[in-house]
Design a protein around this motif. Structure first.
Motif, PDB file in Angstrom:
ATOM      1  N   ARG A   1      55.652  35.440  48.126  1.00  0.00           N
ATOM      2  CA  ARG A   1      55.665  35.571  46.656  1.00  0.00           C
ATOM      3  C   ARG A   1      56.259  36.907  46.229  1.00  0.00           C
ATOM      4  N   ALA A   2      55.984  37.976  46.984  1.00  0.00           N
ATOM      5  CA  ALA A   2      56.578  39.282  46.674  1.00  0.00           C
ATOM      6  C   ALA A   2      58.092  39.232  46.846  1.00  0.00           C
ATOM      7  N   ALA A   3      58.551  38.569  47.894  1.00  0.00           N
ATOM      8  CA  ALA A   3      59.994  38.424  48.106  1.00  0.00           C
ATOM      9  C   ALA A   3      60.624  37.610  46.978  1.00  0.00           C
ATOM     10  N   ILE A   4      59.943  36.570  46.542  1.00  0.00           N
ATOM     11  CA  ILE A   4      60.448  35.746  45.436  1.00  0.00           C
ATOM     12  C   ILE A   4      60.575  36.588  44.163  1.00  0.00           C
ATOM     13  N   VAL A   5      59.563  37.404  43.887  1.00  0.00           N
ATOM     14  CA  VAL A   5      59.606  38.259  42.694  1.00  0.00           C
ATOM     15  C   VAL A   5      60.778  39.234  42.786  1.00  0.00           C
ATOM     16  N   LEU A   6      60.964  39.848  43.929  1.00  0.00           N
ATOM     17  CA  LEU A   6      62.079  40.789  44.100  1.00  0.00           C
ATOM     18  C   LEU A   6      63.432  40.097  43.949  1.00  0.00           C
ATOM     19  N   ILE A   7      63.579  38.941  44.549  1.00  0.00           N
ATOM     20  CA  ILE A   7      64.837  38.185  44.435  1.00  0.00           C
ATOM     21  C   ILE A   7      65.091  37.804  42.980  1.00  0.00           C
ATOM     22  N   LEU A   8      64.045  37.355  42.294  1.00  0.00           N
ATOM     23  CA  LEU A   8      64.207  36.989  40.882  1.00  0.00           C
ATOM     24  C   LEU A   8      64.576  38.195  40.026  1.00  0.00           C
ATOM     25  N   LEU A   9      63.947  39.328  40.277  1.00  0.00           N
ATOM     26  CA  LEU A   9      64.273  40.537  39.505  1.00  0.00           C
ATOM     27  C   LEU A   9      65.730  40.940  39.702  1.00  0.00           C
ATOM     28  N   VAL A  10      66.198  40.899  40.946  1.00  0.00           N
ATOM     29  CA  VAL A  10      67.596  41.235  41.220  1.00  0.00           C
ATOM     30  C   VAL A  10      68.523  40.232  40.541  1.00  0.00           C
ATOM     31  N   PHE A  11      68.200  38.950  40.659  1.00  0.00           N
ATOM     32  CA  PHE A  11      69.031  37.915  40.031  1.00  0.00           C
ATOM     33  C   PHE A  11      69.051  38.064  38.513  1.00  0.00           C
ATOM     34  N   PHE A  12      67.876  38.269  37.901  1.00  0.00           N
ATOM     35  CA  PHE A  12      67.812  38.421  36.449  1.00  0.00           C
ATOM     36  C   PHE A  12      68.603  39.641  35.987  1.00  0.00           C
TER      37      PHE A  12
ATOM     38  N   LEU B   1      64.456  39.392  28.766  1.00  0.00           N
ATOM     39  CA  LEU B   1      63.095  38.925  28.480  1.00  0.00           C
ATOM     40  C   LEU B   1      62.441  38.350  29.737  1.00  0.00           C
ATOM     41  N   LEU B   2      63.220  37.642  30.544  1.00  0.00           N
ATOM     42  CA  LEU B   2      62.693  37.121  31.808  1.00  0.00           C
ATOM     43  C   LEU B   2      62.216  38.260  32.713  1.00  0.00           C
ATOM     44  N   ILE B   3      62.968  39.341  32.755  1.00  0.00           N
ATOM     45  CA  ILE B   3      62.565  40.498  33.564  1.00  0.00           C
ATOM     46  C   ILE B   3      61.228  41.042  33.075  1.00  0.00           C
ATOM     47  N   VAL B   4      61.094  41.222  31.775  1.00  0.00           N
ATOM     48  CA  VAL B   4      59.842  41.770  31.222  1.00  0.00           C
ATOM     49  C   VAL B   4      58.676  40.837  31.526  1.00  0.00           C
ATOM     50  N   HIS B   5      58.854  39.540  31.269  1.00  0.00           N
ATOM     51  CA  HIS B   5      57.776  38.584  31.529  1.00  0.00           C
ATOM     52  C   HIS B   5      57.411  38.561  33.014  1.00  0.00           C
ATOM     53  N   LEU B   6      58.410  38.586  33.884  1.00  0.00           N
ATOM     54  CA  LEU B   6      58.142  38.570  35.325  1.00  0.00           C
ATOM     55  C   LEU B   6      57.377  39.818  35.754  1.00  0.00           C
ATOM     56  N   LEU B   7      57.759  40.968  35.239  1.00  0.00           N
ATOM     57  CA  LEU B   7      57.045  42.196  35.582  1.00  0.00           C
ATOM     58  C   LEU B   7      55.593  42.154  35.102  1.00  0.00           C
ATOM     59  N   LEU B   8      55.363  41.517  33.959  1.00  0.00           N
ATOM     60  CA  LEU B   8      54.007  41.441  33.420  1.00  0.00           C
ATOM     61  C   LEU B   8      53.108  40.496  34.219  1.00  0.00           C
ATOM     62  N   ILE B   9      53.676  39.502  34.882  1.00  0.00           N
ATOM     63  CA  ILE B   9      52.853  38.557  35.647  1.00  0.00           C
ATOM     64  C   ILE B   9      52.970  38.762  37.157  1.00  0.00           C
ATOM     65  N   ALA B  10      53.793  39.697  37.593  1.00  0.00           N
ATOM     66  CA  ALA B  10      54.094  39.839  39.023  1.00  0.00           C
ATOM     67  C   ALA B  10      52.848  40.100  39.862  1.00  0.00           C
ATOM     68  N   ARG B  11      52.022  41.016  39.452  1.00  0.00           N
ATOM     69  CA  ARG B  11      50.850  41.382  40.271  1.00  0.00           C
ATOM     70  C   ARG B  11      49.921  40.193  40.519  1.00  0.00           C
ATOM     71  N   PRO B  12      49.435  39.506  39.468  1.00  0.00           N
ATOM     72  CA  PRO B  12      48.545  38.369  39.748  1.00  0.00           C
ATOM     73  C   PRO B  12      49.258  37.234  40.497  1.00  0.00           C
ATOM     74  N   PHE B  13      50.545  37.083  40.257  1.00  0.00           N
ATOM     75  CA  PHE B  13      51.285  36.044  40.970  1.00  0.00           C
ATOM     76  C   PHE B  13      51.386  36.371  42.462  1.00  0.00           C
ATOM     77  N   ILE B  14      51.734  37.603  42.769  1.00  0.00           N
ATOM     78  CA  ILE B  14      51.876  37.990  44.178  1.00  0.00           C
ATOM     79  C   ILE B  14      50.532  37.941  44.890  1.00  0.00           C
ATOM     80  N   LEU B  15      49.507  38.470  44.280  1.00  0.00           N
ATOM     81  CA  LEU B  15      48.205  38.562  44.941  1.00  0.00           C
ATOM     82  C   LEU B  15      47.497  37.221  45.086  1.00  0.00           C
ATOM     83  N   ALA B  16      47.608  36.363  44.080  1.00  0.00           N
ATOM     84  CA  ALA B  16      46.829  35.122  44.119  1.00  0.00           C
ATOM     85  C   ALA B  16      47.643  33.872  43.827  1.00  0.00           C
ATOM     86  N   GLY B  17      48.902  34.015  43.478  1.00  0.00           N
ATOM     87  CA  GLY B  17      49.704  32.844  43.135  1.00  0.00           C
ATOM     88  C   GLY B  17      49.331  32.259  41.789  1.00  0.00           C
TER      89      GLY B  17
END
Length: 175
Positions: free
Chosen positions: A88-99, A138-154
């Protein structure tokens, strides 16, 4: 920070509501005029199309927050908990780079289109194509706001959730 996040989400939601309402009013008025007066607004289709483009790009971040985009979780589900978090952390990083890449590409494209104008409204296409970099930002901001709970617990947020209670999606589907 929670209040700022909540304000951001509410403003994003209201922008979508206003755009959708504007699109419905323009299309409804055009249909009414066409049937009542046999004349239509020459710019109505253009306005509806451009509002739909802006709705799509600016609404994607709100959908991302709740896990509404398509996801295939077979690999994640087959991994141990630590592996799931790393994936999930890798997915978040890939999405941030892509966005971020899409913000740059979208801005370059919008700038190239600034001298062309739309057929009916005579509006520079810059304003139409600006939806792409704005939406991906906006996708970057939203992703950063949900990244922690997504990475830790999905987990994703509920539709009305902007606090610390991070739950799964309604109906049990969480990505």
């Amino acid at each position: 920070m929670k209040r700022l996040e909540q304000t951001f989400v509410v403003l994003n939601g209201w922008a979508l509501i206003l755009m959708l309402s504007g699109m419905a009013i323009v299309v409804g008025a055009n249909i009414s005029l066409r049937y009542l007066t046999s004349h239509s607004l020459p710019w109505a289709d253009e306005v509806a199309r451009y509002l739909m483009i802006w709705l799509t790009f600016t609404g994607a971040g709100l959908i991302l927050r709740i896990g509404g985009h398509v996801a295939i979780t077979n690999l994640q589900d087959s991994l141990p908990k630590t592996g799931q978090k790393l994936l999930r952390a890798a997915i978040v990083l890939i999405l941030l780079v892509f966005f971020a890449f899409m913000v740059q590409v979208g801005w370059q494209y919008a700038q190239r289109m600034q001298y062309q104008v739309t057929p009916a409204l005579r509006l520079p296409f810059l304003y139409v194509y600006a939806a792409m970099p704005v939406g991906f930002a906006l996708l970057i901001v939203h992703l950063l706001l949900i990244a922690r709970p997504f990475i830790l617990a999905g987990d994703y947020k509920h539709l009305g959730d902007s606090g610390t209670d991070h739950g799964a999606l309604p109906g049990g589907a969480n990505g």
